[in-house]
Design a protein around this motif. Structure first.
Motif, short mmCIF file in Angstrom:
data_model
loop_
_atom_site.label_atom_id
_atom_site.label_comp_id
_atom_site.label_asym_id
_atom_site.label_seq_id
_atom_site.Cartn_x
_atom_site.Cartn_y
_atom_site.Cartn_z
N ALA A 204 83.02 -77.55 80.66
CA ALA A 204 82.86 -77.61 79.40
C ALA A 204 83.93 -78.74 78.75
O ALA A 204 83.89 -79.14 77.56
CB ALA A 204 83.24 -76.23 78.49
N PHE A 205 84.70 -79.10 79.53
CA PHE A 205 85.88 -80.05 79.31
C PHE A 205 85.67 -81.30 80.22
O PHE A 205 86.64 -82.15 79.95
CB PHE A 205 87.21 -79.43 79.44
N GLY A 206 84.72 -81.49 80.82
CA GLY A 206 84.44 -82.36 81.67
C GLY A 206 83.57 -82.27 82.85
O GLY A 206 83.64 -81.03 83.44
N CYS A 207 82.71 -83.37 83.16
CA CYS A 207 81.92 -82.78 84.45
C CYS A 207 82.32 -83.93 85.54
O CYS A 207 82.51 -85.09 85.43
CB CYS A 207 80.58 -83.36 83.89
N PRO A 208 82.13 -83.36 86.59
CA PRO A 208 82.54 -84.30 87.88
C PRO A 208 81.48 -85.35 88.26
O PRO A 208 81.58 -86.37 88.72
CB PRO A 208 82.33 -82.99 89.05
N PHE A 209 80.21 -85.09 87.48
CA PHE A 209 79.17 -86.10 88.01
C PHE A 209 78.86 -87.02 86.65
O PHE A 209 78.84 -88.02 86.66
CB PHE A 209 78.00 -85.37 88.14
N GLU A 210 79.08 -86.35 85.39
CA GLU A 210 78.93 -87.12 84.20
C GLU A 210 79.98 -87.72 83.40
O GLU A 210 79.80 -88.29 82.38
CB GLU A 210 77.71 -86.34 83.43
N GLY A 211 81.23 -87.06 83.70
CA GLY A 211 82.42 -87.47 83.10
C GLY A 211 82.70 -86.54 82.02
O GLY A 211 82.50 -85.48 81.77
N PRO A 212 83.13 -87.40 80.77
CA PRO A 212 83.59 -86.79 79.54
C PRO A 212 82.42 -85.83 79.09
O PRO A 212 81.24 -86.38 79.05
CB PRO A 212 84.08 -87.84 78.72
#
Lengths: 303, 303
Positions: free
Chosen positions: A142-150
């Motif tokens: 919910a605060f950042g994705c390892p694949f899609e970023g912010p």
């Protein structure tokens, strides 16, 4: 004094990310030791495919081996309705369904889409109400994705609104990869506090986890996940730390005037015990340094 | 955008608490590498007795070996007027005089009393004004004492008032043993913000250091000490971590919208370099995990 319920996730998120696999017997004993320290909630197991997550094998046996202290809300993680069914049959008090808020992560983690996962969440909330158990929906990354970023607050809030319409007991925002900062926490939690209780789940991967936890409770969150000793790691950053450590969180919250109901000495003994079981020092700093000044438990300071 | 000046104390507080002693040549190179990352302030050395603190030997040589980047405020720690005289002769831009706020700690650390140390602080401030250099007075153990336990805000504020009457450029509150929580930071910094700039110096001994740092700048502190990589330790808690890590602090502050002027990539390279020099991994978590989402540097989040 404001109360914060800490949900201990060491037996689940912690052990799932350790190299050593512990037996259901040891995991059950860990749960009982955690319960004895006064923890009000324990995420004891996850009902997932044992061939995919061998560290979580034997969830039913883990639960059967605990004394199931009735003062504790016994929770289990599920990732689909099949897991939900197992959790209900095992007699948990709360089922927690988690899904990532980005499609890439959702596909990789659970072979689903965000849209489909929202539908599953709603069905699980409705089923849990029928089955008479509590439900919590965790929004991962919910605060950042390892694949899609912010990840934007508005995107998370749109998903939150849809999930909240089913009226789960709790909605939990998870910083699964530990990239968030308190600004994001304040904005997200502040906007989400409403019908459902709000929980947060922080990893300390970049040393923002405790500041985030404080920001969360000050913005209205009433439940915080933490892992005994900081047990676990981060699958996306080898060598990185995992969940915030329960004893360090208790030290911080009690020092800030929040009541946790937890005995810090017993918790530290439990941390030392599980460190022996996994065979290495855990990231908790309170475990190493102790509390020489009694700041956490001494409201009245003396000159 | 609010600006926070980070004062890098790795070459001093960091290296002073490492087992390995680095040569003045290496310490000078470290300072230059730190300066190249954009750090506005560097506490490069301390002028203390070399037989008592061998890790800090050769302070003059360290300073002579640096390029003395004029964009940096070059600071030195002193513990008495003899050290002050050496610092002036070495041509530092700022002298920092530190003393503990409790008599027991003051006796053990500097063979003085709090009352006498206040007098020394006032003389050093006055002398520095005459000598045309900046002065900072650090109140050690301002959030708790390793010998006397809890320290009250009012006690620290009484000392602050007396020191501030001499009008130093900066008053710094130091959590020397890492016991403080943000409640204390807000109360102390909030009450002290006035004529002198307020700085804070946090150790992350119990994982409250970053939450404390954020609380400090939100309460009006404009200077924060930090140590590259979290270099150093705690003399009162063997195995415990030391100062908050500069790169982790930059990640947090930039993510919160504070401008530090520091290049995080260069800082991380510097951290890796000094980890090689001292021969072990440092406590910084940003150093291990990186910044995959660019949260710290991406103001505009995308859905």
């Amino acid at each position: 004094m404001a109360v914060v319920d800490i949900c201990e996730v060491g037996p689940r998120d912690g052990l799932q990310n350790e190299d050593v696999i512990l037996s259901p017997e040891v995991r059950g004993e860990l749960c009982d030791r955690l319960a004895a320290s006064g923890l009000p909630r324990i995420e004891a197991v996850s009902f997932v495919r044992e061939d995919l997550v061998p560290a979580m094998a034997g969830a039913e046996e883990v639960l059967n081996r605990t004394r199931r202290d009735p003062a504790v809300l016994w929770a289990a993680l599920v990732l689909n309705e099949k897991g939900y069914q197992r959790a209900v049959e095992a007699g948990v008090d709360e089922v927690r369904f988690a899904f990532p808020v980005t499609d890439t992560y959702a596909a990789r983690n659970q072979r689903t889409t965000v849209t489909d996962a929202i539908d599953t969440a709603i069905r699980i909330v409705e089923r849990s109400r029928d089955d008479g158990i509590a439900s919590a929906i965790t929004l991962s990354a919910a605060f950042g994705c390892p694949f899609e970023g912010p990840v934007s607050r508005d995107h998370v809030l749109r998903i939150t609104d849809r999930v909240a319409s089913a009226q789960p007991d709790t909605v939990i925002f998870a910083d699964s990869i530990g990239v968030g900062v308190p600004r994001q926490v304040r904005e997200l939690v502040g906007a989400a506090v409403g019908a459902s209780a709000v929980g947060c789940h922080f990893h300390n991967t970049r040393n923002t986890g405790y500041a985030n936890a404080l920001a969360a409770v000050e913005a209205g969150a009433s439940i915080l996940d933490a892992s005994i000793g900081g047990l676990g790691g981060c699958p996306f950053a080898p060598g990185a730390t995992g969940n915030i450590a329960t004893e360090d969180l208790v030290y911080l919250l009690e020092g800030m005037g929040f009541a946790t109901g937890i005995d810090l000495d017993k918790l530290r003994q439990c941390s030392a015990w599980v460190a022996d079981r996994v065979g290495h020092e855990l990231p908790s700093l309170v475990a190493r340094a102790g509390d020489p000044c009694g700041v956490a438990t001494t409201a009245q300071l003396t000159p």
